[in-house]
Write a protein that holds these residues in place. Structure first.
Motif, PDB file in Angstrom:
ATOM      1  N   GLU A   1     -11.222  14.316   7.470  1.00 14.88           N
ATOM      2  CA  GLU A   1     -12.675  14.280   7.328  1.00 14.88           C
ATOM      3  C   GLU A   1     -13.046  14.010   5.879  1.00 14.88           C
ATOM      4  O   GLU A   1     -12.479  14.610   4.960  1.00 14.88           O
ATOM      5  N   GLY A   2     -13.957  13.097   5.668  1.00 17.11           N
ATOM      6  CA  GLY A   2     -14.391  12.747   4.328  1.00 17.11           C
ATOM      7  C   GLY A   2     -13.707  11.503   3.775  1.00 17.11           C
ATOM      8  O   GLY A   2     -14.090  11.009   2.716  1.00 17.11           O
ATOM      9  N   PHE A   3     -12.707  10.996   4.492  1.00 15.40           N
ATOM     10  CA  PHE A   3     -12.060   9.742   4.111  1.00 15.40           C
ATOM     11  C   PHE A   3     -13.024   8.594   4.364  1.00 15.40           C
ATOM     12  O   PHE A   3     -13.691   8.554   5.394  1.00 15.40           O
ATOM     13  N   VAL A   4     -13.109   7.643   3.419  1.00 16.30           N
ATOM     14  CA  VAL A   4     -14.013   6.501   3.561  1.00 16.30           C
ATOM     15  C   VAL A   4     -13.230   5.231   3.860  1.00 16.30           C
ATOM     16  O   VAL A   4     -13.469   4.568   4.866  1.00 16.30           O
ATOM     17  N   LYS A   5     -12.294   4.879   2.990  1.00 18.63           N
ATOM     18  CA  LYS A   5     -11.497   3.659   3.164  1.00 18.63           C
ATOM     19  C   LYS A   5     -10.326   3.704   2.193  1.00 18.63           C
ATOM     20  O   LYS A   5     -10.208   4.637   1.402  1.00 18.63           O
ATOM     21  N   LEU A   6      -9.476   2.665   2.249  1.00 15.97           N
ATOM     22  CA  LEU A   6      -8.368   2.596   1.304  1.00 15.97           C
ATOM     23  C   LEU A   6      -8.046   1.158   0.964  1.00 15.97           C
ATOM     24  O   LEU A   6      -8.386   0.232   1.688  1.00 15.97           O
ATOM     25  N   SER A   7      -7.359   1.023  -0.172  1.00 15.54           N
ATOM     26  CA  SER A   7      -6.772  -0.245  -0.595  1.00 15.54           C
ATOM     27  C   SER A   7      -5.297   0.028  -0.856  1.00 15.54           C
ATOM     28  O   SER A   7      -4.953   0.981  -1.564  1.00 15.54           O
ATOM     29  N   PHE A   8      -4.436  -0.793  -0.274  1.00 10.25           N
ATOM     30  CA  PHE A   8      -2.987  -0.637  -0.418  1.00 10.25           C
ATOM     31  C   PHE A   8      -2.478  -1.834  -1.206  1.00 10.25           C
ATOM     32  O   PHE A   8      -2.550  -2.963  -0.739  1.00 10.25           O
ATOM     33  N   LEU A   9      -2.017  -1.584  -2.420  1.00  9.21           N
ATOM     34  CA  LEU A   9      -1.560  -2.643  -3.314  1.00  9.21           C
ATOM     35  C   LEU A   9      -0.048  -2.541  -3.479  1.00  9.21           C
ATOM     36  O   LEU A   9       0.491  -1.438  -3.582  1.00  9.21           O
ATOM     37  N   ARG A  10       0.624  -3.700  -3.532  1.00  9.27           N
ATOM     38  CA  ARG A  10       2.062  -3.683  -3.733  1.00  9.27           C
ATOM     39  C   ARG A  10       2.498  -4.946  -4.456  1.00  9.27           C
ATOM     40  O   ARG A  10       1.854  -5.986  -4.361  1.00  9.27           O
ATOM     41  N   ARG A  11       3.609  -4.820  -5.208  1.00 10.29           N
ATOM     42  CA  ARG A  11       4.184  -5.959  -5.902  1.00 10.29           C
ATOM     43  C   ARG A  11       5.623  -5.627  -6.275  1.00 10.29           C
ATOM     44  O   ARG A  11       6.000  -4.460  -6.323  1.00 10.29           O
TER      45      ARG A  11
END
Length: 100
Positions: free
Chosen positions: A34-44
């Motif tokens: 609860e309270g999670f909005v979104k995410l970005s998953f970055l990799r290299r």
């Protein structure tokens, strides 16, 4: 909104396997809180090391505590992380997010 930023590294050969693990285990755990909005998953991959940054967005610090516990600056790890990660960074970073 608050952004929580975690960084981890694996051997380059574990790049896809760790990505799969994150998609199957970690990301659903974040997104079901609860309270999670979104995410970005970055990799290299850089010089044979795979770098992962997971930026999660939350409604408040209280929402982050629902996920990480009262000591919300401590990184949260899963038992499977020991099979991949080269090190376990102790803390994550938090930033206030302003959007227009």
């Amino acid at each position: 909104m608050i952004a929580r930023i975690w960084h981890g590294t694996t051997k380059a050969e574990h790049y896809e396997a760790y990505t799969s693990f994150m998609k199957l285990k970690a990301i659903p755990d974040y997104s079901s809180t609860e309270g999670f909005v979104k995410l970005s998953f970055l990799r290299r991959i850089e010089e044979g090391i795979a770098h992962f940054h997971l930026i999660t967005y939350w409604t408040s610090l209280e929402a982050i505590k629902n996920f990480a516990g009262n000591d919300y600056e401590i990184a949260k790890y899963y038992p499977q992380d020991k099979d991949y990660l080269l090190e376990f960074e102790e803390k994550v970073k938090h930033y206030e997010v302003f959007t227009e």
